[in-house]
Design an enzyme around this catalytic site. Structure first.
Site, PDB file in Angstrom:
ATOM      1  N   ARG A 123      27.719  -0.998  16.673  1.00  0.00           N
ATOM      2  CA  ARG A 123      27.391  -2.244  16.837  1.00  0.00           C
ATOM      3  C   ARG A 123      25.914  -2.247  16.055  1.00  0.00           C
ATOM      4  NH1 ARG A 123      27.301  -5.449  22.046  1.00  0.00           N
ATOM      5  NH2 ARG A 123      25.663  -3.670  22.692  1.00  0.00           N
ATOM      6  N   LYS A 188      29.773   9.450  26.373  1.00  0.00           N
ATOM      7  CA  LYS A 188      30.381   8.490  25.176  1.00  0.00           C
ATOM      8  C   LYS A 188      31.683   9.330  24.705  1.00  0.00           C
ATOM      9  CE  LYS A 188      29.550   4.868  21.952  1.00  0.00           C
ATOM     10  NZ  LYS A 188      28.659   3.933  21.695  1.00  0.00           N
ATOM     11  N   ARG A 322      22.356   0.112  30.095  1.00  0.00           N
ATOM     12  CA  ARG A 322      22.039   1.696  30.563  1.00  0.00           C
ATOM     13  C   ARG A 322      21.971   1.989  31.960  1.00  0.00           C
ATOM     14  NH1 ARG A 322      23.299   1.318  26.119  1.00  0.00           N
ATOM     15  NH2 ARG A 322      22.251   2.390  24.286  1.00  0.00           N
TER      16      ARG A 322
HETATM   17  P1  ATP Z   1      25.314  -0.347  23.335  1.00  0.00           P
HETATM   18  O1  ATP Z   1      25.376  -0.126  24.936  1.00  0.00           O
HETATM   19  O2  ATP Z   1      24.435  -1.501  22.745  1.00  0.00           O
HETATM   20  O3  ATP Z   1      26.669  -0.463  22.895  1.00  0.00           O
HETATM   21  P2  ATP Z   1      25.480   2.455  22.062  1.00  0.00           P
HETATM   22  O4  ATP Z   1      24.377   3.299  21.959  1.00  0.00           O
HETATM   23  O5  ATP Z   1      26.704   2.639  22.746  1.00  0.00           O
HETATM   24  O6  ATP Z   1      24.767   1.036  23.132  1.00  0.00           O
HETATM   25  P3  ATP Z   1      26.705   1.248  19.772  1.00  0.00           P
HETATM   26  O7  ATP Z   1      26.417   0.650  18.777  1.00  0.00           O
HETATM   27  O8  ATP Z   1      27.883   0.615  20.577  1.00  0.00           O
HETATM   28  O9  ATP Z   1      25.417   1.877  20.616  1.00  0.00           O
HETATM   29  O10 ATP Z   1      27.317   2.913  19.404  1.00  0.00           O
HETATM   30  C1  ATP Z   1      26.544   3.510  18.281  1.00  0.00           C
HETATM   31  C2  ATP Z   1      26.084   4.651  19.029  1.00  0.00           C
HETATM   32  O11 ATP Z   1      27.064   5.439  19.385  1.00  0.00           O
HETATM   33  C3  ATP Z   1      25.071   5.641  17.926  1.00  0.00           C
HETATM   34  O12 ATP Z   1      23.955   5.086  17.890  1.00  0.00           O
HETATM   35  C4  ATP Z   1      25.086   6.968  18.554  1.00  0.00           C
HETATM   36  O13 ATP Z   1      24.264   6.847  19.712  1.00  0.00           O
HETATM   37  C5  ATP Z   1      26.651   7.017  19.398  1.00  0.00           C
HETATM   38  N1  ATP Z   1      27.636   7.656  18.436  1.00  0.00           N
HETATM   39  C6  ATP Z   1      27.725   7.846  17.357  1.00  0.00           C
HETATM   40  N2  ATP Z   1      28.805   8.469  16.849  1.00  0.00           N
HETATM   41  C7  ATP Z   1      29.448   8.757  17.822  1.00  0.00           C
HETATM   42  C8  ATP Z   1      30.556   9.506  18.282  1.00  0.00           C
HETATM   43  N3  ATP Z   1      31.457  10.109  17.274  1.00  0.00           N
HETATM   44  N4  ATP Z   1      30.973   9.762  19.613  1.00  0.00           N
HETATM   45  C9  ATP Z   1      29.971   9.277  20.535  1.00  0.00           C
HETATM   46  N5  ATP Z   1      28.926   8.416  20.192  1.00  0.00           N
HETATM   47  C10 ATP Z   1      28.482   8.164  19.077  1.00  0.00           C
HETATM   48  C1  BTN Z   2      30.336   1.530  18.955  1.00  0.00           C
HETATM   49  O1  BTN Z   2      30.403   2.129  19.994  1.00  0.00           O
HETATM   50  O2  BTN Z   2      29.588   0.692  18.625  1.00  0.00           O
HETATM   51  C2  BTN Z   2      31.654   1.107  18.019  1.00  0.00           C
HETATM   52  C3  BTN Z   2      32.179   2.367  17.409  1.00  0.00           C
HETATM   53  C4  BTN Z   2      33.210   1.823  16.415  1.00  0.00           C
HETATM   54  C5  BTN Z   2      33.456   2.995  15.510  1.00  0.00           C
HETATM   55  C6  BTN Z   2      34.772   2.644  14.758  1.00  0.00           C
HETATM   56  S1  BTN Z   2      35.493   4.034  13.956  1.00  0.00           S
HETATM   57  C7  BTN Z   2      36.726   3.120  12.981  1.00  0.00           C
HETATM   58  C8  BTN Z   2      35.995   1.843  12.683  1.00  0.00           C
HETATM   59  N1  BTN Z   2      35.214   1.812  11.608  1.00  0.00           N
HETATM   60  C9  BTN Z   2      33.884   1.710  11.658  1.00  0.00           C
HETATM   61  O3  BTN Z   2      33.069   1.826  10.679  1.00  0.00           O
HETATM   62  N2  BTN Z   2      33.679   1.659  12.964  1.00  0.00           N
HETATM   63  C10 BTN Z   2      34.764   1.560  13.654  1.00  0.00           C
END
Ligand code: ATP
Ligand code: BTN
Length: 324
Positions: A123, A188, A322
């Protein structure tokens, strides 16, 4: 990357995939290149997050074997393969972007999977760390004829569908975090990214992306929050092709249910898996924060939080929740 380079790298990977040692000389012979050229290609593999190590006198070895995604194996294990059009890609910027680039040609149930993403996203343009062969990176297309109002709570329904797919392969210990994440052991595990195109009042075209960690064995300093993968949760090795098949099957079923009944038939399951139910939480909304107790979700997918004895509902992509 030119075709020769792509061929050489794919071939090297397919040889190393067994997780055994292979000497530079043998690799060179099999691929038709010098040892020096093999060494250069192997350095490049590291940039994809592939952990290759070298032992003098023995050669190269992957830290863990790779089971490649296989279109036929996946489709054979999907309950209704006729509802799915599957593309399996090797290295791509982002599977969501790949589908968005050809969105006007797509039909419901068009799915793509990739072995690695060089610009996987979450996101708000955050990065999704996507090393080669370590996870599932999946995107699929669905058109909601009833338009924008019909997709309220879609990412929540997708979260439930993923937990059902995981359950079908014996993985149970999963929680959902509003609005788009899957957690296990408070870390996560997976994320959902729904990207939408369409005019107000017209059909709404959705590309729904799922990133699900399977075995990120390499040290992942790039992920700036606690994370986990299935190898640490499951009691046996994960068959990526079977899991991909189950994921596709449950996602397609979920879209049909969602089209018929919206979020209502997913609410109960979502609440049973709610990571923050009854827990102290902080909502982050731009520069503002709010503290309260998580109270589940509303029937239209808002996050419910109790503040000073009153329950308030929050909506919108700009909010992050969070634990506190
Ligand atoms: P929100 O609560 O706003 O969704 P979030 O930290 O989960 O917060 P997202 O945009 O949903 O944000 O997910 C992207 C974030 O997830 C990255 O900024 C990083 O912290 C984390 N991330 C990136 N790659 C991975 C992965 N392969 N596995 C777990 N977490 C990851
Ligand atoms: C999140 O936690 O914010 C969402 C992560 C979504 C990752 C998947 S991997 C397959 C698809 N292609 C992308 O570039 N993002 C989603």
């Amino acid at each position: 990357m030119n075709r020769q380079t792509d061929f050489a790298r794919t071939k090297i990977l397919s040889i190393l995939a067994d997780g055994e040692f292979h000497s530079g000389e043998d690799l060179g012979q099999d691929v038709g290149l010098s040892r020096a050229a093999i060494s250069k290609h192997i350095q490049w593999l590291a940039t994809l997050g592939i952990d290759v190590f070298r032992v003098t006198g023995k050669g190269y070895k992957l830290a863990s074997p790779i089971q490649f995604l296989d279109q036929d194996k996946i489709l054979k294990q999907v309950a209704s393969p006729d509802l799915v059009k599957l593309e399996v890609l090797n290295i791509i910027d982002s599977t969501n972007q790949y589908l968005k680039d050809k969105i006007s040609e797509l039909q419901n149930g068009h799915v793509c999977l990739a072995e690695a993403q060089t610009a996987g996203r979450g996101r708000h343009g955050r990065k999704w760390v996507s090393p080669y062969g370590a996870s599932l990176y999946l995107s699929y297309f669905w058109r909601f004829e009833a338009g924008y109002q019909a997709i309220t709570g879609l990412s929540l329904a997708v979260g439930v569908a993923i937990t059902e797919a995981l359950k079908s392969v014996g993985i149970d210990d999963i929680q959902l975090k509003w609005p788009n994440d899957l957690y296990s052991q408070n870390k996560k595990l997976a994320g959902v990214l729904v990207e939408v195109e369409g005019q107000m009042g017209a059909a709404c075209d959705c590309v729904i992306g799922v990133g699900l960690n399977i075995d990120l064995s390499v040290q992942q300093n790039e992920i700036d929050q606690p994370w986990i993968d299935l190898s640490k949760i499951a009691d046996r090795p994960i068959d990526r092709n079977l899991l991909a098949a189950k994921l596709i099957e449950h996602l397609v079923m979920a879209m049909k249910r969602f089209e018929q009944n919206g979020l209502s038939s997913f609410l109960e399951k979502w609440e049973a898996l709610d990571l923050y139910w009854g827990k102290p939480v902080r909502l982050i909304m731009g520069n503002n924060t709010l503290e309260g107790i998580g109270k589940g979700i509303s029937s239209d997918g808002g996050f419910l939080v109790e503040v000073d004895g009153n329950i308030q509902t929050y909506y919108g992509g700009e909010i992050s929740v969070r634990a506190r």
